[in-house]
Design a protein around this motif. Structure first.
Motif, PDB file in Angstrom:
ATOM      1  N   THR A 155       0.865  -1.172   0.000  1.00  9.10           N
ATOM      2  CA  THR A 155       0.000   0.000   0.000  1.00  9.10           C
ATOM      3  C   THR A 155       0.899   1.218   0.000  1.00  9.10           C
ATOM      4  O   THR A 155       1.612   1.483   0.966  1.00  9.10           O
ATOM      5  N   ASP A 156       0.886   1.916  -1.124  1.00 11.49           N
ATOM      6  CA  ASP A 156       1.788   3.043  -1.316  1.00 11.49           C
ATOM      7  C   ASP A 156       1.198   4.303  -0.676  1.00 11.49           C
ATOM      8  O   ASP A 156       0.001   4.566  -0.807  1.00 11.49           O
ATOM      9  N   GLY A 157       2.050   5.047   0.013  1.00 11.25           N
ATOM     10  CA  GLY A 157       1.602   6.252   0.712  1.00 11.25           C
ATOM     11  C   GLY A 157       1.030   7.312  -0.217  1.00 11.25           C
ATOM     12  O   GLY A 157       0.339   8.231   0.227  1.00 11.25           O
ATOM     13  N   ILE A 158       1.317   7.223  -1.497  1.00  8.77           N
ATOM     14  CA  ILE A 158       0.767   8.188  -2.454  1.00  8.77           C
ATOM     15  C   ILE A 158      -0.042   7.467  -3.534  1.00  8.77           C
ATOM     16  O   ILE A 158      -1.145   7.895  -3.882  1.00  8.77           O
ATOM     17  N   LEU A 159       0.481   6.357  -4.030  1.00 10.04           N
ATOM     18  CA  LEU A 159      -0.170   5.694  -5.170  1.00 10.04           C
ATOM     19  C   LEU A 159      -1.284   4.733  -4.754  1.00 10.04           C
ATOM     20  O   LEU A 159      -2.013   4.222  -5.601  1.00 10.04           O
ATOM     21  N   GLY A 160      -1.383   4.462  -3.464  1.00  6.73           N
ATOM     22  CA  GLY A 160      -2.437   3.553  -2.998  1.00  6.73           C
ATOM     23  C   GLY A 160      -2.040   2.091  -3.166  1.00  6.73           C
ATOM     24  O   GLY A 160      -0.851   1.757  -3.111  1.00  6.73           O
ATOM     25  N   ASP A 161      -3.035   1.229  -3.388  1.00 11.73           N
ATOM     26  CA  ASP A 161      -2.750  -0.205  -3.462  1.00 11.73           C
ATOM     27  C   ASP A 161      -2.000  -0.544  -4.730  1.00 11.73           C
ATOM     28  O   ASP A 161      -2.456  -0.254  -5.830  1.00 11.73           O
ATOM     29  N   MET A 162      -0.851  -1.167  -4.564  1.00 11.20           N
ATOM     30  CA  MET A 162      -0.003  -1.520  -5.703  1.00 11.20           C
ATOM     31  C   MET A 162       0.114  -3.032  -5.800  1.00 11.20           C
ATOM     32  O   MET A 162       0.159  -3.725  -4.779  1.00 11.20           O
ATOM     33  N   SER A 163       0.167  -3.523  -7.029  1.00 10.71           N
ATOM     34  CA  SER A 163       0.340  -4.947  -7.235  1.00 10.71           C
ATOM     35  C   SER A 163       1.133  -5.136  -8.523  1.00 10.71           C
ATOM     36  O   SER A 163       0.707  -4.693  -9.590  1.00 10.71           O
TER      37      SER A 163
END
Ligand code: GLU
Length: 440
Positions: A155-163
């Motif tokens: 969970t990226d502090g700026i980009l949100g959920d990353m996969s």
């Protein structure tokens, strides 16, 4: 405890893009009462220079971005060797011998077949004998980390959920053929050992993050919270990379840009909060919120630094510039009055020199043709300096009586003739600063 780091490579001067990274990490540490580490990523002995390391520290100090601890990757090669051994023992590290040309060819073939250009792990299939033969022929190979082919999520502090699908990424090279450790491994060891809790860096590092998460897990470390800020573009959305050379922090400093102007802009640009001049680091820290930053590329216009710098000067107390004002040659008893008159009329501090020249030597009068005679007559009515606060009033009254002019038609031509400019400080305050009588 929150621990962040700014990790520039001392291979050049840091620029506005680096500042964004440094500032965000600094503000997070300070806001949480944590620690901010300056880490010099100097594993490349050829390109890393002490001169750049010194310059980076000087630039950060100029901005007031103080660090609690300084680390150098070149001091930690033993640790990276140890991590490399661990990865070897785990079977997560393998040697490859392709030349750059061979790799390039492989990539082209894959692209031609419509496949993603991911390293085919040919090195992994080599027997010990084949490797020995290749080593004898080509020298040492590069070492790649064997990714687990699964989805890597955070969970990226700026980009949100990353996969990210690890299978879409090449196994990263962590050691070059000449034995040099690459940043990808060194950074992981450092982040784990220094207890880094938050990493903010540019979105060009997103793929690195995916692979580094696997390396951290392999080494048994704790994965920090990652956040990737968008990259800066020019005002028209054009890539800034080519211009970054001229946007080095030292160039901006040289141009007279004020630290608080730079910090205030960079702490807000690309966020949903408005850009406002902040007068202290405490205020910046207080108002900083990483969650307000967006993923879209952020437009940066260096021109925006000017009005903010001007604002810093408008509010600047005399005590802060006293020495510089005196150094211009302004008489001590007029120094404060001089500053109070010019500060509202300058963008950068250095602009005050121009005003002093004007007061000291007199301006080249700006006179419209139809005002020539009027100005000649007016100048005749002005005594020699020194002038006082009352001079402007007395003089303009005398000119009005003699010529019958009034209002704008009286004041504007006189201002232009005395200062050579259409705009400027209040003339009552200007007159006492004039060292010579204006003349045509
Ligand atoms: N030395 C790396 C760079 O300047 C650091 C990246 C990171 O923050 O991990 O890009």
């Amino acid at each position: 405890m929150t621990v962040t780091r700014f990790a520039p490579s001392p291979t050049g001067y840091i620029h506005i893009g680096n500042l964004r990274t440094a500032l965000m990490n600094y503000l997070i540490a300070r806001k949480n009462g944590g620690q901010f580490i300056l880490r010099l990523d100097d594993t490349d002995p050829e390109r890393s220079k002490q001169e750049y390391a010194d310059a980076i520290m000087e630039d950060l100090e100029w901005l007031g971005l103080t660090w609690d601890r300084l680390e150098k990757q070149s001091d930690r090669l033993d640790r990276y060797n140890q991590a490399a051994d661990e990865l070897r023992e785990m079977g997560r590290f393998y040697e490859c011998f392709e030349t750059p040309t061979e790799l390039d060819l492989k990539r082209k073939k894959q692209l031609n077949m419509g496949k993603p250009p991911v390293y085919d792990r040919a090195g992994l299939a080599l027997s010990e004998e084949e490797k020995a033969a290749l080593r004898a022929e080509r020298g040492d190979g590069v070492w790649r980390f064997k990714l687990d082919h699964e989805r890597i999520t955070w969970t990226d502090g700026i980009l949100g959920d990353m996969s990210i699908d690890a299978a879409s990424v090449s196994d990263p090279v962590l050691i070059r053929a000449d034995g040099q450790f690459l940043y990808t491994l060194a950074s992981v060891c450092d982040d784990v050992d220094f207890g880094i809790t938050n990493v903010v860096r540019g979105s060009d590092h997103v793929t690195n993050t995916a692979t580094q998460i696997q390396i951290i897990n392999a080494l048994g470390g704790t994965v920090p919270e990652f956040a990737h800020h968008s990259l800066l573009t020019g005002p028209q959305g054009e890539a800034l990379s080519k211009r970054l050379g001229t946007l080095a922090l030292r160039d901006l400093r040289e141009a007279g840009i004020e630290p608080m102007a730079l910090l205030s802009l960079m702490a807000r640009l690309g966020s949903s909060q408005p850009v406002e001049l902040r007068t202290s680091m405490e205020e910046l820290i207080e108002g900083f919120d990483l969650a307000t930053f967006g993923a879209a590329p952020t437009k940066f216009d260096p021109e925006d630094l000017k009005p903010l710098s001007a604002q810093v000067n408008h509010a600047r107390p005399f005590a802060e510039v006293k020495d510089e004002v005196l150094a211009l040659g302004v008489p001590a008893d007029q120094a404060e009055a001089f500053w109070n008159v010019v500060r509202e009329n300058i963008t950068v501090k250095a602009d005050m020199a121009e005003w002093w020249t004007l007061f000291r030597d007199g301006a080249t009068p700006l006179v419209d043709d139809e005002d020539r005679e009027f100005i000649a007559q007016a100048f005749d009515l002005l005594p020699q300096p020194p002038y006082t606060d009352a001079t402007w009033k007395e003089w303009t009254t005398a000119v009005k009586d003699a010529t019958g002019r009034k209002g704008k038609g009286l004041f504007m031509p006189l201002r232009k003739a005395v200062t050579g400019r259409e705009r400027g400080p209040d003339m009552s305050s200007v007159m006492p600063l004039l060292q010579v009588a204006p003349k045509l």
